[in-house]
Design an enzyme around this catalytic site. Structure first.
Site: not given
Ligand code: TDX
Length: 340
Positions: A123-125, A147, A151
């Site tokens: 992942t880019d993370e 997490y 990774k």
């Molecule tokens: O309820 C929420 N409200 C909100 O504002 C959730 C679940 C997320 N968010 C925000 C947090 C992040 O800035 O949205 C953005 C995206 O969140 P996620 O969908 O949880 O993704 P992220 O944390 O960016 O990580 C994702 O990208 C890399 C994936 O979950 C990872 O599995 C992947 O490796």
């Protein structure tokens, strides 16, 4: 090519199997999946009869070794992962077990069983956050959550096994991925299933964080390109150039569903210091293999909204599951309830 794909009852892995089934030269596909909370056999229903299914964990070396030998596997692709940042803030031993230790088991079994190649999906993370510019494959790894650290641990083992044993392994680092069959805990599918039920959605802070989005079909094709044309010991970023602040993505979902902003509730950021502000990746390396993304973001996101609207039979059992409800209530607080 005889493939073993781990985690293919999950989101990106299932799309990879769909992609692989359409490629010439694929003789067989074995799916190995633990069917933990985000893996569902219903996600595989359209291709279940075209693959061999093995139920189990990638940490189980005996099971993995047997599955590889029983089916004469030549290539292993690892999608099995604990992947939700928010869950890793609640408890993280499973993350290390699957994302780090599990990768070590797969690397050992790849070497012992003489596979032609293993591909680790990352992942880019692992890079952490970037305010300006973009990460290249040479950027330092600075993961910010349990997490992403787990990774990064898996990836470092890939590097070490290549250097130490010449285990034939390649790594992909994917961007934020969206599309059909996405387990409804990440931003897009979580918000979609809530909006489709008329429930409010919890936007962290002001929704100013930027994510770079890639359609899951493009991500799957990128992994295929690296598997078939990449170089051992190398890492490839697999991303698209769709940078969007979260609030813009949410506005798109609302507009497509004919809803307004009143369903959005900005909540105090539960990720606190661990909330990466922006992801952005350079992708010239993977593009040099002949891959490029095909799905424009607006079109892909629109299709995703329609898919969730039309496939309630897939997501309804998930959101009604007791464990799912308990995670949502435990993480967001009981006030999320039906109305936030
Ligand atoms: O309820 C929420 N409200 C909100 O504002 C959730 C679940 C997320 N968010 C925000 C947090 C992040 O800035 O949205 C953005 C995206 O969140 P996620 O969908 O949880 O993704 P992220 O944390 O960016 O990580 C994702 O990208 C890399 C994936 O979950 C990872 O599995 C992947 O490796």
């Amino acid at each position: 090519m005889r493939l073993l794909v781990t985690g293919a009852a999950g989101f990106i892995g299932s799309h990879f199997v769909r992609h692989a089934l359409a490629q010439p030269g694929v003789e067989s596909i074995v799916v190995l999946d633990a069917l933990r909370y985000s893996g569902n056999l219903s996600t595989m229903s359209d291709f279940r009869d075209q693959v061999i299914f093995v139920h189990g964990e990638i940490q189980d070396a005996d099971l993995v070794g047997k599955a590889l030998r029983d089916h004469g596997t030549t290539h292993l692709v690892n999608f099995a992962a604990e992947s939700h940042n928010d869950r890793s803030l609640l408890s993280n031993s499973h993350f290390v077990q699957t994302n780090t230790f599990g990768v070590q088991v797969l690397l050992d079994e790849t070497r012992k069983n003489g596979l032609e190649r293993m591909l680790q999906v990352s992942t880019d993370e692992v890079y952490g956050s970037i305010d300006d510019g973009e990460f290249t494959e040479e950027s330092p790894l600075q993961p910010n959550t349990p997490y992403s650290a787990s990774k990064a641990g898996g990836e470092l083992l890939c590097r070490a096994h290549w250097v130490s044993f010449r285990t034939p392994v390649v790594v992909t680092r994917g961007g934020n991925t969206y599309g059909a069959f996405h387990y409804p805990e990440k931003l897009i599918p979580f918000f979609l299933v809530r909006l489709l039920q008329g429930k409010k959605v919890p936007l962290y802070g002001e929704g100013s964080q930027v994510r770079e989005w890639i359609n899951v079909r493009d991500h799957a094709a990128g992994v295929w390109a690296v598997l078939t044309k990449g170089e051992n010991g190398q890492v490839y970023n697999v991303g698209d150039t769709n940078e969007r602040p979260n609030r813009e993505v949410v506005s798109f979902l609302l507009a497509e569903l004919g809803l307004d902003d009143s369903l959005v509730k900005c909540i105090p950021d539960p990720r606190k210091g661990a909330h990466d502000t922006r992801y952005s990746m350079a992708t010239s390396k993977v593009r040099s293999l002949g891959w490029e993304p095909q799905v424009p973001f607006d079109e892909g996101l629109r299709q995703t909204v329609h898919w969730f609207r039309d496939n309630e039979a897939w997501w309804r059992p998930i959101v009604e599951d007791a464990d799912y409800k308990s995670f949502v209530e435990g993480f967001y607080g009981p006030s999320l309830g039906d109305d936030l």
